[in-house]
Design a protein around this motif. Structure first.
Motif, short mmCIF file in Angstrom:
data_model
loop_
_atom_site.label_atom_id
_atom_site.label_comp_id
_atom_site.label_asym_id
_atom_site.label_seq_id
_atom_site.Cartn_x
_atom_site.Cartn_y
_atom_site.Cartn_z
N GLN A 88 71.41 43.02 44.56
CA GLN A 88 72.32 43.61 45.15
C GLN A 88 73.46 42.99 45.78
OE1 GLN A 88 72.55 47.59 44.57
NE2 GLN A 88 69.92 46.98 44.28
N HIS A 113 63.63 47.97 35.31
CA HIS A 113 64.45 47.45 36.21
C HIS A 113 65.31 48.93 35.15
CE1 HIS A 113 66.89 44.96 39.06
NE2 HIS A 113 66.57 46.21 39.49
N TRP A 173 66.34 52.04 38.34
CA TRP A 173 67.85 52.13 38.44
C TRP A 173 68.69 53.79 38.43
CZ3 TRP A 173 71.05 47.51 40.22
CH2 TRP A 173 70.59 46.61 41.17
N GLN A 203 72.57 49.08 48.86
CA GLN A 203 71.95 49.21 47.33
C GLN A 203 73.96 49.41 46.19
OE1 GLN A 203 68.71 50.60 45.31
NE2 GLN A 203 68.57 51.53 47.09
N ARG A 207 73.44 48.59 42.49
CA ARG A 207 72.59 49.65 41.60
C ARG A 207 73.90 50.70 42.42
NH1 ARG A 207 67.13 52.47 43.40
NH2 ARG A 207 66.63 53.68 42.21
#
Length: 230
Positions: free
Chosen positions: A44, A106, A110, A121, A124
C-alpha cells in the motif's frame, strides 16, 4: 528456558494464504502461539516507505517476541522478523503463484466489494478512485515484481519451504510433515465467483507483456516450480 523455533509464514497476496492461516490456527491451538500480522500492508506504500517501516518494526520488536509465540503469518517484509527474532531459531515459509494469474486475482479482489474509503489502504483506494483497468494495474510500477519487493534484503534461498499455490493440497501436506507435526486438513480458499473454472481471461499478447514486465518474479516462480529448491 529456550524458546521454540519460530515459524515465519509470509503470505504473498493472493496465494491461498487465507486458507493457510486457518490451517495454522488448528496446528498451533495454544493461546498466543499463532499470530496473524496484517497491519503492515507493505504494497500500500511506496518502496522506501515500506522498507523503512519494516526496519523500524523489526528493531522495535527485538527482544519483545513472546517465548510462547511459535508462528507468525501475514503480509510483511520478512526482513522485519529476521531483525526482531535476533538469535532465536527461525524457519521461513512462503507460497508462490503463477505471477500473471496472481496479478489478475489481486486486481479483481481489490476492486470487488470495496468502497475505497479505508485510510490504511491508500494504493487500493487510488486504484478505485482512478478506475484502473487490469492492464494499468498489471503494468504499473506500483506492483511490479511484487515477490521481489516483499523479499527486500531477504534471499529466497533463506526459505525453508516454498509452496506452489497451483499444487496447494500436495504441497500443504509436505509443509505439514516438516513444520506442523503431521498431516493438515486444507481449508477452503476464497474464490472470486466471477473468475470461472478456467481462470481470468487474459489475451496472449497482454500475458506476454505482463510476463516481460514482471520478469524477475516470473523467473523466480519458474525456478521454484522446476526444482522446488533454490
Amino acid at each position: 528456558m529456550t524458546s521454540a523455533p519460530l515459524l515465519i509464514s509470509l503470505h504473498m497476496p493472493k496465494t491461498a494464504g487465507t486458507s493457510l492461516a486457518q490451517t495454522l490456527r488448528v496446528a498451533f491451538p495454544d493461546p498466543g502461539a499463532c499470530q496473524t500480522e496484517y497491519v503492515d500492508q507493505p504494497m500500500q506504500y511506496s518502496r522506501w516507505c515500506r522498507r523503512l517501516r519494516a526496519l523500524r518494526a523489526g528493531l522495535a520488536g527485538r527482544g519483545a517476541l513472546p517465548d510462547n509465540l511459535t508462528c507468525v503469518h501475514g503480509h510483511f517484509l520478512p526482513v522485519k522478523f529476521r531483525i526482531a527474532a535476533g538469535a532465536r531459531a527461525v524457519r521461513y515459509v512462503t507460497w508462490l503463484r503463477e505471477p500473471v494469474d496472481r496479478l489478475a486475482s489481486h486486481y479483481h479482489y481489490w476492486v470487488r466489494d470495496y468502497d475505497g474509503l479505508d485510510p490504511r489502504q491508500p494504493l487500493r483506494n487510488r486504484v478505485l478512485r482512478e478506475r484502473w483497468s487490469f492492464e494499468r494495474f498489471a503494468l504499473g510500477a506500483e506492483l511490479r515484481d511484487l515477490y521481489h519487493e516483499y523479499l527486500w534484503r531477504f534471499d529466497p534461498a533463506g526459505f525453508d519451504f516454498i509452496g506452489i499455490t497451483e499444487r496447494y493440497d500436495e504441497d500443504l501436506q509436505q509443509m505439514a510433515r516438516r513444520f506442523l507435526g503431521g498431516t493438515a486438513v486444507p481449508a477452503s480458499a476464497l474464490v472470486n465467483p466471477l473468475r470461472g473454472e478456467s481462470g481470468y481471461a487474459i489475451s496472449p499478447g497482454l500475458r506476454r507483456r505482463i510476463e516481460a514486465y514482471h520478469a524477475r518474479d516470473v523467473a523466480l516462480y519458474r525456478r521454484v516450480l522446476a526444482g522446488r529448491r533454490l
